[in-house]
Every structure is written in structure tokens, then in C-alpha cells.
Design an enzyme around this catalytic site. Structure first.
Site, PDB file in Angstrom:
ATOM      1  N   SER A   7       0.866  -1.190   0.000  1.00  9.14           N
ATOM      2  CA  SER A   7       0.000   0.000   0.000  1.00  9.14           C
ATOM      3  C   SER A   7       0.897   1.233   0.000  1.00  9.14           C
ATOM      4  O   SER A   7       2.096   1.146   0.320  1.00  9.14           O
ATOM      5  CB  SER A   7      -0.925  -0.012   1.222  1.00  9.14           C
ATOM      6  OG  SER A   7      -0.186  -0.151   2.403  1.00  9.14           O
ATOM      7  N   GLU A   9       1.163   5.623   0.732  1.00 10.03           N
ATOM      8  CA  GLU A   9       0.582   6.777   1.444  1.00 10.03           C
ATOM      9  C   GLU A   9       0.920   8.082   0.723  1.00 10.03           C
ATOM     10  O   GLU A   9       2.049   8.284   0.289  1.00 10.03           O
ATOM     11  CB  GLU A   9       1.175   6.782   2.857  1.00 10.03           C
ATOM     12  CG  GLU A   9       0.671   7.908   3.725  1.00 10.03           C
ATOM     13  CD  GLU A   9       1.113   7.721   5.166  1.00 10.03           C
ATOM     14  OE1 GLU A   9       0.990   6.599   5.716  1.00 10.03           O
ATOM     15  OE2 GLU A   9       1.602   8.698   5.743  1.00 10.03           O
ATOM     16  N   ASP A 101      -1.165  15.123  16.171  1.00 10.36           N
ATOM     17  CA  ASP A 101      -0.375  15.974  17.072  1.00 10.36           C
ATOM     18  C   ASP A 101      -0.929  17.380  17.011  1.00 10.36           C
ATOM     19  O   ASP A 101      -1.298  17.859  15.947  1.00 10.36           O
ATOM     20  CB  ASP A 101       1.092  15.988  16.650  1.00 10.36           C
ATOM     21  CG  ASP A 101       1.748  14.647  16.906  1.00 10.36           C
ATOM     22  OD1 ASP A 101       1.577  14.123  18.021  1.00 10.36           O
ATOM     23  OD2 ASP A 101       2.411  14.129  15.993  1.00 10.36           O
ATOM     24  N   PHE A 208      12.600  15.160   9.497  1.00  9.94           N
ATOM     25  CA  PHE A 208      11.401  14.346   9.793  1.00  9.94           C
ATOM     26  C   PHE A 208      11.658  13.443  10.985  1.00  9.94           C
ATOM     27  O   PHE A 208      10.818  13.287  11.858  1.00  9.94           O
ATOM     28  CB  PHE A 208      11.118  13.392   8.627  1.00  9.94           C
ATOM     29  CG  PHE A 208      10.201  13.896   7.570  1.00  9.94           C
ATOM     30  CD1 PHE A 208       9.810  15.219   7.503  1.00  9.94           C
ATOM     31  CD2 PHE A 208       9.710  13.015   6.609  1.00  9.94           C
ATOM     32  CE1 PHE A 208       8.975  15.660   6.506  1.00  9.94           C
ATOM     33  CE2 PHE A 208       8.878  13.447   5.606  1.00  9.94           C
ATOM     34  CZ  PHE A 208       8.515  14.768   5.554  1.00  9.94           C
ATOM     35  N   HIS A 258       3.997  -1.061   3.595  1.00  5.80           N
ATOM     36  CA  HIS A 258       3.305   0.214   3.346  1.00  5.80           C
ATOM     37  C   HIS A 258       4.389   1.264   3.097  1.00  5.80           C
ATOM     38  O   HIS A 258       5.291   1.432   3.919  1.00  5.80           O
ATOM     39  CB  HIS A 258       2.474   0.587   4.582  1.00  5.80           C
ATOM     40  CG  HIS A 258       1.779   1.902   4.479  1.00  5.80           C
ATOM     41  ND1 HIS A 258       0.578   2.069   3.809  1.00  5.80           N
ATOM     42  CD2 HIS A 258       2.088   3.130   4.980  1.00  5.80           C
ATOM     43  CE1 HIS A 258       0.185   3.337   3.893  1.00  5.80           C
ATOM     44  NE2 HIS A 258       1.093   4.004   4.600  1.00  5.80           N
TER      45      HIS A 258
END
Ligand code: FAD
Length: 277
Positions: A7, A9, A101, A208, A258
């Protein structure tokens, strides 16, 4: 035999150019016959409408399933229910339930405190309609006091109704394997899919990782830093290294993969081809 599930994102694009680029990315990644394409939900609902639009476009204009992310930290039950109903009416069958968040400096105004409350709410309001994904943290969520407490909280999301989980990214296969073993011992039986972040840009990745608490091992830091501005070398190294990581995870029982794509097809495509997809 069923192929290994994969999958991808995306984040919801802001501009027409970004939307065109994402359409191209979806066409390119479609060759892997993904189980679904998921679309993130900006902190505190900042991308609510764009997430909705992107998800509806994928669901209605491609042959693939779209899965919206839905975070709850600043949301009310009424707003959340409205979105769930829109998704349900559009034939969406999978949803990613998250706490999210709070942007720094903002005070919480929402009615939910943890993702487990959102999972329970989705089940209460929509029964078994949605396949619910939740987040998992092999290296521990950065706010947690201990791995044991973090595991208890993860278990709560499963017992309130999550069907599967996707992990925060990591570059150390042992962190994932140890986490899956601990879940097994705790009686957690849902599939836990490793979230894979391809490596294409050192500075962005370091930034990140510092924000989300994912560890960049020292050796990897050093290797990436040594490449300097040589983007082609970083990409080639990244494809090699991540391909080996994916192969090792799948060989050791990971149920699928993913990809965090950042709306780019190239790195995920090269990795998947290299490992025989
Ligand atoms: P929770 O499961 O609620 O956990 C958060 C923290 O609270 C953990 O430390 C947990 O141990 C603790 N906790 C949980 N329940 C309790 C309890 N009952 N009592 C005390 N402590 C508790 N963010 C977005 O804003 N949008 C996105 O689209 C998005 N997509 C993501 C996709 C993936 C695959 C992952 C891994 C993360 C994603 N995130 C996204 C980031 C996520 O929102 C943050 O990591 C957030 O800090 C935690 O969300 P959660 O759903 O894991 O929260």
C-alpha cells in the site's frame, strides 16, 4: 497464492500542479496492484477538505481503494461523525484512525484524547463498516514513558476494534521484529505492516526523523552525510539499502509493506522492482 500486500501513502496536494503530479504517481504505482492508497490528514484537521477531495477522487476515478487518515485530537464527535458518514456514503471501506499531534502553541479543543477513543467511536457509530488501521511504534512513541506502557496503549486500540496496524518508519529490522514478538506475547493478533520511508534526501529525512522520533542509526547518518549534495548517489544507496530492509522484513514474516511515498513514485517503484514485485 495471494500476492504480498502493498500500500502507498500520499499527502493531499495543495495546487493543481500537485494534483496532476499525484494522478501520475497513482498511475505509476497502480502497476503493483496495491491493496489501497491512503491519504494523510493534516495536524488538527488542517487538510480536512483536501484529504476528503483526494480520497474521493482516488475512490471514484481509479480502480483502487482509498483510505483516509483521520486524526481526532482537535475534533468534536459531531465533526468526526459527519466525515465518517461522507466516507461511508462514498463507499470507502478502510480508515486510518489516529490521535494526531497538536501544532505547537495550540491548546486542545477536541473531545478525543487518544486514538483508542476514536477507534471505539468509529465502531460505535458505524459498526463493522470500516476496516480500521491504527499506528504502531516499534521504537516506542516519543511521548511514552516505557515500551511496556506503549504496548498496553497499542493493545487498547486493538481491543476497541482496530483490524490492522502500520508502523512508524524505522531503519533497524530488529526494532520491528522485537515489537511484533512482544505483540504476539501480549496476545495481539492483528497484522502489523512495516511503514517504509524510502531514502531520497538526507536533510529532509533527518528533519522528519527528529520530529517523529524515528531513529536514524549513526552509521546511516554518516553514510548519508558523506554523500553531500550528490542526490543521485543518495537515491541509489537508498534504493539498495531499503530493498534489503524490505526483503529481510518479508523473509522474517512481515505481512506486507506500506510505503510513505511523499507523492513520488520513483523510489518505491525501484525498491519493489528490485525485490521482485
Ligand atoms: P495514540 O495511539 O493515542 O498514542 C499517542 C501517545 O499516547 C502514545 O505515547 C501512547 O502510548 C499514549 N496513549 C495512548 N492511549 C493512552 C491512554 N489511554 N492513556 C495514556 N496514554 C495513552 N498524524 C496526523 O496528524 N495525520 C496523519 O495522517 C498521520 N498519519 C500517520 C500514519 C502513520 C503510519 C503513523 C505511524 C503516524 C501518523 N501520524 C499522523 C502521526 C500520529 O498522529 C502521531 O504519531 C501522534 O503523536 C500519535 O498518534 P497515535 O494515533 O499513535 O496516538
Amino acid at each position: 497464492m495471494k500476492a504480498t500486500p502493498v500500500s502507498f501513502e500520499f499527502f493531499p496536494p495543495k495546487t493543481e500542479k500537485g494534483r496532476d503530479k499525484l494522478r501520475q504517481t497513482i498511475r505509476s504505482l497502480g502497476i503493483f496492484n496495491p491493496d489501497f492508497f491512503s491519504v494523510t490528514f493534516g495536524a488538527s484537521g488542517s487538510t480536512r477538505d483536501r484529504t476528503l477531495e483526494t480520497v474521493l477522487e482516488i475512490q471514484q476515478q481509479s480502480t483502487f481503494d482509498a483510505a483516509p487518515h483521520l486524526s481526532c485530537i482537535s475534533s468534536t464527535r459531531v465533526d468526526t461523525l459527519e466525515l465518517l458518514q461522507l466516507y461511508q456514503d462514498a463507499g470507502i471501506k478502510r480508515i486510518f484512525a489516529l490521535r494526531g499531534d497538536q501544532p505547537s502553541g495550540m491548546v486542545g479543543t477536541g473531545e478525543f484524547h487518544h486514538a483508542s477513543e476514536l477507534v471505539a467511536f468509529i465502531r460505535e457509530q458505524t459498526g463493522e463498516h470500516f476496516h480500521i488501521e491504527v499506528a504502531a511504534y516499534p521504537e516506542m512513541h516519543p511521548e511514552s514513558k516505557s515500551t511496556a506502557k506503549d504496548l498496553d496503549n497499542f493493545k487498547r486500540k486493538v481491543s476497541t476494534g482496530a483490524n490492522s496496524a502500520i508502523t512508524q518508519y524505522f531503519y533497524n529490522a530488529d526494532a520491528y521484529l522485537d515489537f511484533v514478538d512482544r505483540c504476539d506475547s501480549a496476545g495481539i493478533e492483528i497484522p502489523i505492516f512495516p511503514g517504509i520511508m524510502p531514502i531520497t534526501n538526507y536533510e529532509r529525512l533527518a528533519r522528519f526523523s527528529a520530529i517523529c522520533g524515528a531513529e536514524l542509526p549513526r552509521w546511516l547518518h554518516n553514510r548519508l552525510q558523506d554523500f553531500g549534495d550528490n542526490i543521485d548517489s543518495i537515491r541509489a544507496f537508498g534504493v539498495d539499502f531499503i530493498s534489503r530492509l524490505c526483503e529481510s522484513l518479508l523473509e522474517q514474516g512481515a505481512p506486507g509493506i506500506h510505503f510513505y511515498t511523499l507523492n513520488q513514485a520513483q523510489a518505491s517503484t525501484e525498491i519493489l522492482k528490485k525485490i521482485g514485485f
